[in-house]
Design a protein around this motif. Structure first.
Motif, PDB file in Angstrom:
ATOM      1  N   ASN A  41       0.844  -1.196   0.000  1.00  0.00           N
ATOM      2  CA  ASN A  41       0.000   0.000   0.000  1.00  0.00           C
ATOM      3  C   ASN A  41       0.882   1.249   0.000  1.00  0.00           C
ATOM      4  O   ASN A  41       0.960   1.986   0.977  1.00  0.00           O
ATOM      5  CB  ASN A  41      -0.914  -0.017   1.214  1.00  0.00           C
ATOM      6  N   LEU A  42       1.574   1.490  -1.111  1.00  0.00           N
ATOM      7  CA  LEU A  42       2.560   2.560  -1.183  1.00  0.00           C
ATOM      8  C   LEU A  42       1.923   3.946  -1.194  1.00  0.00           C
ATOM      9  O   LEU A  42       2.427   4.871  -0.565  1.00  0.00           O
ATOM     10  CB  LEU A  42       3.439   2.372  -2.421  1.00  0.00           C
ATOM     11  N   GLU A  43       0.806   4.089  -1.902  1.00  0.00           N
ATOM     12  CA  GLU A  43       0.140   5.392  -1.949  1.00  0.00           C
ATOM     13  C   GLU A  43      -0.415   5.757  -0.580  1.00  0.00           C
ATOM     14  O   GLU A  43      -0.311   6.895  -0.123  1.00  0.00           O
ATOM     15  CB  GLU A  43      -0.990   5.376  -2.992  1.00  0.00           C
ATOM     16  N   GLY A  44      -1.020   4.786   0.096  1.00  0.00           N
ATOM     17  CA  GLY A  44      -1.539   5.039   1.437  1.00  0.00           C
ATOM     18  C   GLY A  44      -0.438   5.409   2.406  1.00  0.00           C
ATOM     19  O   GLY A  44      -0.591   6.302   3.244  1.00  0.00           O
ATOM     20  N   ALA A  45       0.712   4.728   2.299  1.00  0.00           N
ATOM     21  CA  ALA A  45       1.839   5.024   3.180  1.00  0.00           C
ATOM     22  C   ALA A  45       2.352   6.445   2.959  1.00  0.00           C
ATOM     23  O   ALA A  45       2.617   7.186   3.916  1.00  0.00           O
ATOM     24  CB  ALA A  45       2.960   4.010   2.937  1.00  0.00           C
ATOM     25  N   MET A  46       2.492   6.841   1.704  1.00  0.00           N
ATOM     26  CA  MET A  46       3.001   8.179   1.407  1.00  0.00           C
ATOM     27  C   MET A  46       2.041   9.264   1.889  1.00  0.00           C
ATOM     28  O   MET A  46       2.459  10.281   2.456  1.00  0.00           O
ATOM     29  CB  MET A  46       3.251   8.332  -0.094  1.00  0.00           C
ATOM     30  N   ASN A  47       0.740   9.060   1.691  1.00  0.00           N
ATOM     31  CA  ASN A  47      -0.230  10.048   2.146  1.00  0.00           C
ATOM     32  C   ASN A  47      -0.278  10.139   3.670  1.00  0.00           C
ATOM     33  O   ASN A  47      -0.526  11.200   4.240  1.00  0.00           O
ATOM     34  CB  ASN A  47      -1.617   9.723   1.594  1.00  0.00           C
ATOM     35  N   TYR A  48      -0.060   9.017   4.322  1.00  0.00           N
ATOM     36  CA  TYR A  48      -0.005   9.007   5.792  1.00  0.00           C
ATOM     37  C   TYR A  48       1.206   9.813   6.276  1.00  0.00           C
ATOM     38  O   TYR A  48       1.126  10.575   7.238  1.00  0.00           O
ATOM     39  CB  TYR A  48       0.070   7.560   6.271  1.00  0.00           C
ATOM     40  N   ILE A  49       2.348   9.659   5.588  1.00  0.00           N
ATOM     41  CA  ILE A  49       3.555  10.415   5.925  1.00  0.00           C
ATOM     42  C   ILE A  49       3.306  11.913   5.764  1.00  0.00           C
ATOM     43  O   ILE A  49       3.688  12.728   6.610  1.00  0.00           O
ATOM     44  CB  ILE A  49       4.736   9.969   5.042  1.00  0.00           C
ATOM     45  N   ILE A  50       2.653  12.288   4.662  1.00  0.00           N
ATOM     46  CA  ILE A  50       2.350  13.705   4.414  1.00  0.00           C
ATOM     47  C   ILE A  50       1.460  14.259   5.522  1.00  0.00           C
ATOM     48  O   ILE A  50       1.648  15.386   6.005  1.00  0.00           O
ATOM     49  CB  ILE A  50       1.685  13.870   3.033  1.00  0.00           C
ATOM     50  N   HIS A  51       0.495  13.450   5.940  1.00  0.00           N
ATOM     51  CA  HIS A  51      -0.395  13.885   7.019  1.00  0.00           C
ATOM     52  C   HIS A  51       0.376  14.052   8.326  1.00  0.00           C
ATOM     53  O   HIS A  51       0.191  15.033   9.053  1.00  0.00           O
ATOM     54  CB  HIS A  51      -1.521  12.871   7.199  1.00  0.00           C
ATOM     55  N   LEU A  52       1.275  13.098   8.633  1.00  0.00           N
ATOM     56  CA  LEU A  52       2.068  13.202   9.858  1.00  0.00           C
ATOM     57  C   LEU A  52       2.965  14.435   9.827  1.00  0.00           C
ATOM     58  O   LEU A  52       3.220  15.053  10.863  1.00  0.00           O
ATOM     59  CB  LEU A  52       2.920  11.937  10.040  1.00  0.00           C
ATOM     60  N   GLY A  76       3.416  17.280  13.048  1.00  0.00           N
ATOM     61  CA  GLY A  76       4.618  17.432  13.856  1.00  0.00           C
ATOM     62  C   GLY A  76       4.893  16.268  14.775  1.00  0.00           C
ATOM     63  O   GLY A  76       5.694  16.379  15.714  1.00  0.00           O
ATOM     64  N   VAL A  77       4.235  15.122  14.546  1.00  0.00           N
ATOM     65  CA  VAL A  77       4.427  13.949  15.402  1.00  0.00           C
ATOM     66  C   VAL A  77       5.839  13.381  15.259  1.00  0.00           C
ATOM     67  O   VAL A  77       6.454  12.970  16.239  1.00  0.00           O
ATOM     68  CB  VAL A  77       3.375  12.867  15.066  1.00  0.00           C
ATOM     69  N   LEU A  78       6.361  13.361  14.019  1.00  0.00           N
ATOM     70  CA  LEU A  78       7.679  12.805  13.754  1.00  0.00           C
ATOM     71  C   LEU A  78       8.666  13.905  13.384  1.00  0.00           C
ATOM     72  O   LEU A  78       8.277  14.957  12.868  1.00  0.00           O
ATOM     73  CB  LEU A  78       7.610  11.777  12.621  1.00  0.00           C
ATOM     74  N   THR A  82      11.889  12.042   6.465  1.00  0.00           N
ATOM     75  CA  THR A  82      12.711  11.881   5.261  1.00  0.00           C
ATOM     76  C   THR A  82      13.071  10.414   5.049  1.00  0.00           C
ATOM     77  O   THR A  82      13.011   9.906   3.921  1.00  0.00           O
ATOM     78  CB  THR A  82      13.998  12.720   5.379  1.00  0.00           C
ATOM     79  N   SER A  83      13.423   9.729   6.122  1.00  0.00           N
ATOM     80  CA  SER A  83      13.766   8.301   6.024  1.00  0.00           C
ATOM     81  C   SER A  83      12.576   7.477   5.553  1.00  0.00           C
ATOM     82  O   SER A  83      12.721   6.580   4.716  1.00  0.00           O
ATOM     83  CB  SER A  83      14.253   7.786   7.383  1.00  0.00           C
ATOM     84  N   LEU A  84      11.393   7.795   6.081  1.00  0.00           N
ATOM     85  CA  LEU A  84      10.193   7.054   5.689  1.00  0.00           C
ATOM     86  C   LEU A  84       9.851   7.312   4.221  1.00  0.00           C
ATOM     87  O   LEU A  84       9.452   6.390   3.490  1.00  0.00           O
ATOM     88  CB  LEU A  84       9.024   7.445   6.590  1.00  0.00           C
ATOM     89  N   MET A  85       9.983   8.570   3.795  1.00  0.00           N
ATOM     90  CA  MET A  85       9.691   8.892   2.394  1.00  0.00           C
ATOM     91  C   MET A  85      10.684   8.202   1.457  1.00  0.00           C
ATOM     92  O   MET A  85      10.300   7.740   0.379  1.00  0.00           O
ATOM     93  CB  MET A  85       9.719  10.408   2.188  1.00  0.00           C
TER      94      MET A  85
END
Length: 486
Positions: free
Chosen positions: A128-139, A143-145, A151-154
């Motif tokens: 689920n790459l698109e879902g993961a990327m959108n979740y990162i953008i939301h985070l 300011g949680v991370l 950057t590492s997650l992206m």
């Protein structure tokens, strides 16, 4: 993630119509005759008060519906953990059997940072790459991370996209895999109460329950959708749906490569090439099956040497076996350059990379079954008696070197869709099914005990020797301690 309307948002109420002060005084002192519009006005336009009231009701109902829809879209609802259905979705409900503790669990932005990282890693592992990327953008907006973590997650998601071995991944729906088996001539336990699929079993995610009950994730598996008693037929998968080296040999394109390199490619290398060829192939009949495969199986031979856990290093058996499995991947991977150099151009340099080669072997090691074929008066048959033959590293090295034991002639490693989705259970325990060859199909039959809706169907990966740390190098999990071991 879609923007979420705050829970406190309220719709503006329509303003009340008020009369002037003189009118109120007149109304309080003495009744006055009701005002009536002239006949010609009443005949051409509706009553003004009625028109305003109707308009206000329509506006209120429209706003209410929109607010409910937007608020619902804002959650990362548990909706089939794994592949992409909608871009912002991380989980999907069809992967949670009814009654699962995880079904109605919502993602919470107050979770600790490690929890968010694990969710993103899990989404990437399941494709689920698109879902993961959108979740990162939301985070990033919360300011949680830290910026370094984000950057590492992206980068992780970007690498996964570049090394993705499955064609048209964004359109994958892994829950369709079981129905695909039926459509292609297989059989499944049927359920008259399941109107959506008509099946009595389903692809499910047991991570949540496992974390709470056993302290470790089990990942995807097969769950019962109805009460299943001992001896019930669960699944039959015809040999035409198995992924084998023979599939590649009979392919019009890949078969030519195998003939060109005859004598150079061992059976494991041919199987890995077949897997990668079919997973990249447009229109492959195996595509629904590939959609159910993980993009990452965290086997120790994939780990960086410097990051090996201290507890892992304490086991000499684990350390030595890890190096041998790594040698298997490296020795067979030496064929990559030769295959790419072939004038047949079966693979592009993006389809056949060391990373994808390592992925192919992680699938073969963690999901492959050893099948013993034999011929006789009554035709060909197969058995699954020696299921752990291809799990031993030294055995694999012997096969690569052409030194397979004579008694194992006819023994080969295969991938059987559906069957390979079952998680490990101790032989003889309740819910542990048995596998046999029947009428040209790999047939799964329910074991002792009774399974109720939502409970897991399992299969034994091996005998008593399949214990302790032994499964870690090939299946990324620990089994109950071996007899006499701590």
């Amino acid at each position: 993630l879609s923007p979420q309307a705050p829970c406190s948002a309220r719709m503006p109420k329509p303003q009340r119509l008020r009369r002037g002060a003189s009118e109120e005084e007149d109304a309080s002192s003495s009744p006055s005759p009701a005002f009536k519009l002239p006949e010609w006005v009443r005949a051409t336009i509706p009553d003004t008060m009625g028109c305003i009231a109707a308009g206000a009701v329509i506006i209120m109902m429209t706003n209410l519906v929109l607010l409910i829809w937007v608020n619902g879209q804002g959650d990362i609802a548990p909706y089939m953990n794994g592949q992409v259905s909608q871009p912002h979705v991380l989980d999907r409900p069809s992967d949670h059997p009814k009654g699962s503790k995880g079904k109605n669990k919502k993602d919470n932005l107050d979770d600790d940072p490690l929890t968010h990282v694990e969710k993103i890693e899990k989404a990437v592992r399941n494709g689920n790459l698109e879902g993961a990327m959108n979740y990162i953008i939301h985070l990033n907006s919360t300011g949680v991370l830290s910026e370094e973590d984000l950057t590492s997650l992206m980068d992780m998601v970007k690498d996964a996209k570049e090394q993705n071995p499955i064609n048209n991944l964004a359109s994958c729906r892994p829950e369709h895999m079981l129905k695909w088996i039926v459509d292609m001539g297989g059989k499944m336990l049927e359920s008259p109460t399941e109107q959506k699929t008509g099946l009595g079993i389903m692809l499910a995610d047991f991570d949540v329950d496992a974390e709470e009950e056993t302290g470790g994730p089990r990942g995807r598996g097969i769950a019962a959708l109805e009460t299943i008693r001992e001896g019930r037929h669960l699944m039959s998968v015809p040999e035409s749906l198995w992924v084998t080296a023979k599939v590649g040999e009979e392919d019009e394109v890949l078969g030519k490569l195998f003939k060109e390199m005859k004598g150079q490619l061992d059976e494991l290398t041919r199987l890995a090439l077949t897997l990668l060829y079919e997973s990249h192939k447009e229109g492959s009949k195996f595509w629904p099956y590939f959609c159910s495969l993980p993009l990452n199986v965290p086997l120790p031979y994939l780990w960086d040497e410097k990051e090996l856990p201290p507890d892992f290093k304490k086991h000499d058996f684990l350390v030595s076996q890890r190096l041998m499995y790594k040698a298997v991947v490296d020795f067979t991977g030496a064929h990559i350059e030769k295959v790419l150099a072939s004038p047949l151009k079966v693979f592009t340099d993006k389809q056949l990379t060391p990373s994808k080669w390592a992925w192919a072997f992680s699938i073969l090691l963690s999901r492959g079954l050893a099948v013993k074929r034999s011929g006789g008066v009554f035709g060909k048959s197969a058995s699954f008696a020696n299921t752990t033959a291809f799990k031993d590293a030294q055995y694999l090295l012997d096969v690569i070197d052409g030194n397979k034991p004579k008694e194992d002639e006819g023994l080969e490693l295969v991938l059987i869709p559906g069957v390979d989705m079952l998680n490990h259970g101790e032989e003889g325990e309740e819910g542990v099914a048995s596998l046999a060859w029947k009428d040209g199909k790999a047939t799964l039959t329910s074991g002792r005990g009774v399974l109720t809706r939502g409970e897991e169907v399992m299969i034994s990966y091996g005998g008593p020797e399949w214990c302790g740390v032994r499964p870690l190098n090939t299946h990324a999990f620990l089994a109950p301690a071996c007899e006499g071991e701590g």
